[in-house]
Design a protein around this motif. Structure first.
Motif: not given
Length: 219
Positions: A46-67
């Protein structure tokens, strides 16, 4: 598994920062929670990634993945071209050929092959992208990840490199050294491994099994 093809830009904020400008990309969301961003090249990487444990928050037009380390992967979506979900079920895992599987078993029983004082932590240590064959401790207590192959080729070095990238993000394991073990290691694979700081070990399968050599000897 969720597959999304979208025009997006990607920003990674954490120990390092990285930016991918707006372009069509594949967003891969797996059942384990991991999120990865792919282009139409670079094979599996992949070009970039986030490995678990992490959380995906979806807003209109924006995904934010945090660990847990407070790192974030922010994906700004301009247009969604495809969005689908697929249930893959439990994967049976990679089935190694008999020699390779037995070689792994023998090395687990004889970790001293990798140096005096090495001890086995466990076989098939699971990472977010699959199991590394052996996890050892060296005499100083540091972690050592071992990938076992019958024939050592560049693909095996790449595989171990991916495991090491993930394992070195875990503060309970890092720093993790890598060892590429095989009965034969091709010169190109050895060069790549050594360039990445991975130690190569050529293993005598018959000696591990306790089989007498057919080589002529005086005594």
């Amino acid at each position: 598994m969720r597959l999304v093809i979208a025009r997006c830009q990607v920003d990674y904020v954490g120990r390092l920062t990285a930016h991918l400008p707006m372009a069509p990309r594949l967003l891969l969301v797996k059942a384990d929670g991991s999120v990865s961003v792919h282009a139409d090249d670079r094979a599996y990487k992949p070009l970039n990634w986030m490995s678990p444990p992490c959380w995906l928050e979806e807003q209109p037009g924006v995904w934010t993945v945090r660990n847990k380390a407070d790192e974030s992967l922010v994906i700004t979506i301009d247009e969604v071209l495809h969005d689908s979900k697929h249930e893959l079920g439990v994967d049976p895992g990679l089935v190694k050929d008999g020699v390779e599987a037995h070689l792994q078993e023998l090395l687990a029983a004889h970790p001293e092959v990798f140096g005096e004082g090495h001890t086995l932590v466990r076989r098939e240590y699971m990472t977010a992208i699959g199991p590394v064959d052996l996890l050892l401790r060296d005499p100083a207590g540091a972690s050592v990840a071992v990938e076992v192959k019958r024939r050592g080729e560049i693909d095996g070095v790449e595989q171990l490199t991916r495991y090491l990238e993930l394992m070195n993000r875990d503060p309970l394991l890092a720093p993790v050294a890598g060892v590429f073990a095989a009965q034969q290691i091709k010169p190109q694979a050895r060069t790549l491994a050594e360039d990445r700081g991975i130690r190569c070990v050529v293993v005598d399968y018959d000696a591990l099994r306790g089989v007498e050599s057919d080589d002529l000897r005086l005594f």
